[in-house]
Design a protein around this motif. Structure first.
Motif, mmCIF file in Angstrom:
data_model
loop_
_atom_site.group_PDB
_atom_site.id
_atom_site.type_symbol
_atom_site.label_atom_id
_atom_site.label_comp_id
_atom_site.label_asym_id
_atom_site.label_seq_id
_atom_site.Cartn_x
_atom_site.Cartn_y
_atom_site.Cartn_z
ATOM 1 N N LYS A 1 7.530 -48.720 8.911
ATOM 2 C CA LYS A 1 7.622 -47.575 8.127
ATOM 3 C C LYS A 1 6.776 -46.204 9.078
ATOM 4 C CE LYS A 1 8.434 -49.132 3.474
ATOM 5 N NZ LYS A 1 7.875 -49.408 2.474
ATOM 6 N N ILE A 2 5.578 -46.834 9.378
ATOM 7 C CA ILE A 2 5.050 -45.801 10.233
ATOM 8 C C ILE A 2 5.566 -45.479 11.378
ATOM 9 C CG2 ILE A 2 2.537 -45.355 11.240
ATOM 10 C CD1 ILE A 2 1.382 -46.912 8.912
ATOM 11 N N GLU A 3 6.146 -46.393 12.199
ATOM 12 C CA GLU A 3 6.639 -46.435 13.377
ATOM 13 C C GLU A 3 7.939 -45.383 13.255
ATOM 14 O OE1 GLU A 3 8.319 -49.844 15.353
ATOM 15 O OE2 GLU A 3 8.776 -48.756 17.001
ATOM 16 N N GLU A 4 8.668 -45.676 12.392
ATOM 17 C CA GLU A 4 9.651 -44.728 12.028
ATOM 18 C C GLU A 4 9.299 -43.313 11.777
ATOM 19 O OE1 GLU A 4 12.253 -48.104 9.874
ATOM 20 O OE2 GLU A 4 12.034 -46.373 8.684
ATOM 21 N N TYR A 5 8.241 -42.922 11.148
ATOM 22 C CA TYR A 5 7.883 -41.732 10.700
ATOM 23 C C TYR A 5 7.341 -41.027 12.085
ATOM 24 C CZ TYR A 5 4.417 -38.273 9.386
ATOM 25 O OH TYR A 5 3.746 -37.135 9.327
ATOM 26 N N VAL A 6 6.511 -41.894 12.957
ATOM 27 C CA VAL A 6 6.031 -41.083 14.111
ATOM 28 C C VAL A 6 7.080 -40.998 15.160
ATOM 29 C CG1 VAL A 6 5.257 -43.150 15.238
ATOM 30 C CG2 VAL A 6 3.887 -41.162 15.632
ATOM 31 N N ARG A 7 7.849 -41.653 15.099
ATOM 32 C CA ARG A 7 9.086 -41.635 16.165
ATOM 33 C C ARG A 7 9.980 -40.303 15.505
ATOM 34 N NH1 ARG A 7 9.387 -45.261 20.127
ATOM 35 N NH2 ARG A 7 8.677 -47.363 19.873
ATOM 36 N N ALA A 8 10.262 -40.289 14.305
ATOM 37 C CA ALA A 8 10.854 -39.061 13.912
ATOM 38 C C ALA A 8 10.256 -37.745 14.218
ATOM 39 C CB ALA A 8 11.054 -39.320 12.420
ATOM 40 N N ASN A 9 9.178 -37.709 14.359
ATOM 41 C CA ASN A 9 8.290 -36.326 14.315
ATOM 42 C C ASN A 9 7.706 -36.162 15.839
ATOM 43 O OD1 ASN A 9 8.023 -35.019 11.570
ATOM 44 N ND2 ASN A 9 7.622 -37.095 11.160
ATOM 45 N N PHE A 10 7.622 -37.103 16.546
ATOM 46 C CA PHE A 10 7.008 -37.167 17.784
ATOM 47 C C PHE A 10 8.161 -37.845 19.003
ATOM 48 C CE2 PHE A 10 3.689 -36.448 14.816
ATOM 49 C CZ PHE A 10 2.939 -35.064 15.439
ATOM 50 N N ASN A 11 7.853 -37.390 20.033
ATOM 51 C CA ASN A 11 8.505 -37.982 21.380
ATOM 52 C C ASN A 11 7.388 -39.363 21.916
ATOM 53 O OD1 ASN A 11 9.964 -38.775 23.404
ATOM 54 N ND2 ASN A 11 10.102 -36.832 24.347
ATOM 55 N N VAL A 12 7.696 -40.416 21.321
ATOM 56 C CA VAL A 12 6.565 -41.545 21.459
ATOM 57 C C VAL A 12 7.078 -42.258 22.769
ATOM 58 C CG1 VAL A 12 5.598 -43.829 20.579
ATOM 59 C CG2 VAL A 12 6.439 -41.946 19.043
ATOM 60 N N GLU A 13 6.073 -42.281 23.563
ATOM 61 C CA GLU A 13 6.175 -43.106 24.929
ATOM 62 C C GLU A 13 6.027 -44.636 24.694
ATOM 63 O OE1 GLU A 13 4.325 -41.229 28.101
ATOM 64 O OE2 GLU A 13 3.412 -43.381 28.576
ATOM 65 N N SER A 14 4.796 -44.983 23.846
ATOM 66 C CA SER A 14 4.538 -46.329 23.728
ATOM 67 C C SER A 14 3.622 -46.446 22.324
ATOM 68 C CB SER A 14 3.829 -46.951 25.071
ATOM 69 O OG SER A 14 2.389 -46.395 25.000
#
Ligand code: FES
Length: 508
Positions: A311-324
């Motif tokens: 869930k945290i991963e989904e949240y952070v990917r929805a709000n930022f351009n995650v590299e890794s």
């Protein structure tokens, strides 16, 4: 998109060079024995040593590697349950005192950093609590927090700063809060304090504390006699009434690398519908990370904790351009029944001092505990000692939660001890999975490792006899009653239990 590997390592523990301190050898005598080498214990040690006391800090692992080293490094006057909760559960006077005491603890940290020239990336930054369009149903809570912060005497603003990474619905902006690297801070503070009057002892696990004159602290490597003992262990080890007035929670954290620029330095609490996510940028030399923390759940009450990381991963990917995703870990906290921590003299033991119930605000409350308890030991007036005293009784503020919490513990005891899986179920346990079963009339916790080998330990928590539950995200056995946690071979990881899960009575 899914994380394949949970590192279970906090960002700080990997990127901070630690110092090695010796372990206890033989028996010693000091004025004050401090159990726990985190921010609480070292803050207390500082004040006591400055006043001429001889202290020993006893750390089971390495300095700062418990809860301090799993925290976000955020230092703020506000609290996880929000300031308006203090106003409604207690009084405006209490609200002002909570804020003033927390600000004094942040100042204490800054003063130590200056005094010892501690390099720990300390920065004064703003704190933001905000809603966005999708969480605007909670905007009234932000308004309540704005009012509470003003009542508490904080200077606030209601507008987002430039380049704010979110499109804000409602916001409270509190300037002049701070953030740092908590592990660098405590390990350098320990190094500065170490000396004839302050022994810092690592890998020295406390097995039992006996109150008396003097008190006796039994450890894995010798005995410490001391006039007073401070339980600076996040929650006191052993059996204490405060355990029944707190709920143990775990929260998940992730440090990610993002493409593009990090948000400006700041503490960002993004209010969601049932909780908030906490975000902060951290720059370590040439490396840049965004930390995201959230999805708190009650220890031992969720079957699929791995889901929280997703869930945290989904949240952070929805709000930022995650590299890794660089690090994932979890941290524990204890929510007090009346929204105030318990800091001070143990109600039943005059030479033992406890500090617990920090909710998710432990760096500041831990520092404050060190300040309050050292004053109590030195018979100095402390303006906040009474408000945080573990002997306080606030029936109205605590009532509902207290009853609920104790019903829950009773329910866990009965439910878990009546229910057993079946021995045949062992063969159904898949690689990397854990389960509790009944075998030869004994409740066992069974884990099958990556090589297929089965690890068997007792499924009964040695603290007060509740049954442990499997935590699939972290691969640990967690006790739902007061938050003790154990490794797959039974070793105690944290919580009030002194000892680990027993070996099975029958050999299999
Ligand atoms: Fe208290 Fe397990 S932590 S019974």
């Amino acid at each position: 998109m899914e994380i394949k590997h949970f590192t279970n390592r906090a960002l700080w523990s990997e990127s901070t060079s630690k110092h090695d301190f010796p372990r206890l050898t033989g028996d010693i005598e000091v004025d004050v024995a401090i159990v726990g080498g985190g921010i609480t214990g070292l803050s207390a040690a500082y004040n006591l040593v400055k006043s001429g006391k001889k202290v020993a800090v006893l750390e089971a692992l390495q300095v700062g590697m418990g809860t301090t080293g799993s925290s976000t490094g955020n230092l703020y006057a506000s609290i996880d349950e929000y300031l308006f909760t203090i106003g409604s559960k207690h009084s405006e006077e209490a609200l002002k005192a909570v804020v003033a005491s927390r600000l004094s603890a942040i100042d204490f940290i800054e003063q130590r950093i200056q005094e010892y020239n501690i390099s720990c990336d300390f920065r004064r930054v703003p704190f933001y609590l905000f809603t966005t369009a999708d969480t605007s149903a909670k905007s009234n809570q932000i308004e309540k927090e704005q009012q509470a912060a003003v009542k508490a005497g904080l200077n606030i603003s209601k507008s987002p700063p430039e380049n704010f990474p979110f499109s804000v619905d409602e916001i409270v902006n509190i300037p002049d809060q701070a953030q740092f690297n908590p592990l660098k801070y405590v390990s350098q503070l320990a190094l500065a304090l170490q000396g004839d009057n302050c022994q810092i002892l690592e890998n020295t696990k406390v097995l039992k504390v006996e109150e008396g004159e003097p008190c006796t602290v039994h450890t894995s490597h010798g005995t410490v006699r001391a006039k007073q003992v401070i339980m600076a262990t996040h929650t006191p080890k052993g059996i204490y009434a405060v355990h029944t007035a707190m709920e143990p929670y775990r929260e998940h954290a992730m440090a990610v690398k993002i493409k593009g620029e990090l948000p400006a330095g700041g503490i960002y609490w993004h209010m969601q519908l049932t909780q908030h996510y906490s975000l902060r940028p951290y720059i370590d030399g040439s490396e840049q990370f965004l930390l995201v923390l959230g999805e708190a759940y009650k220890v031992g009450h969720e079957n699929d904790t791995a889901q929280n990381f997703k869930k945290i991963e989904e949240y952070v990917r929805a709000n930022f351009n995650v590299e890794s995703i660089a690090y994932t870990w979890a941290a524990q906290h204890y929510k007090p029944a009346d929204a105030l921590p318990y800091i001070g003299n143990s109600p039943t033991e005059k030479n033992i001092f406890i500090a617990t119930g920090f909710a998710a605000d432990g760096l500041v409350y831990g520092t404050l505990s060190g300040m309050i308890i050292s004053d109590l030991i030195m018979n100095k007036e402390n303006p906040y000692a009474k408000m945080y005293s573990p002997t306080r009784f606030t029936p109205i503020a605590s009532a509902t939660k207290f009853v609920k919490e104790n019903l829950d513990v009773g329910y866990q005891l009965v439910k878990d001890l009546l229910f057993y899986g079946d021995a045949d179920e062992v063969k159904d346990i898949k690689i990397g999975q854990g389960k509790t079963i009944k075998l030869n009339n004994e409740r066992l916790a069974v884990y099958r490792d990556e090589q297929g080998a089965v690890h068997l330990v007792s499924g009964i928590c040695p603290h007060m006899g509740c049954a442990v539950h499997w935590n699939n995200g972290e691969k640990t056995w967690d006790c739902p009653c007061h938050g003790s946690r154990f490794g797959i071979d039974g070793e105690v990881l944290e919580g009030p239990a002194f000892t680990g899960l027993a070996k099975p009575k029958h050999s299999h």
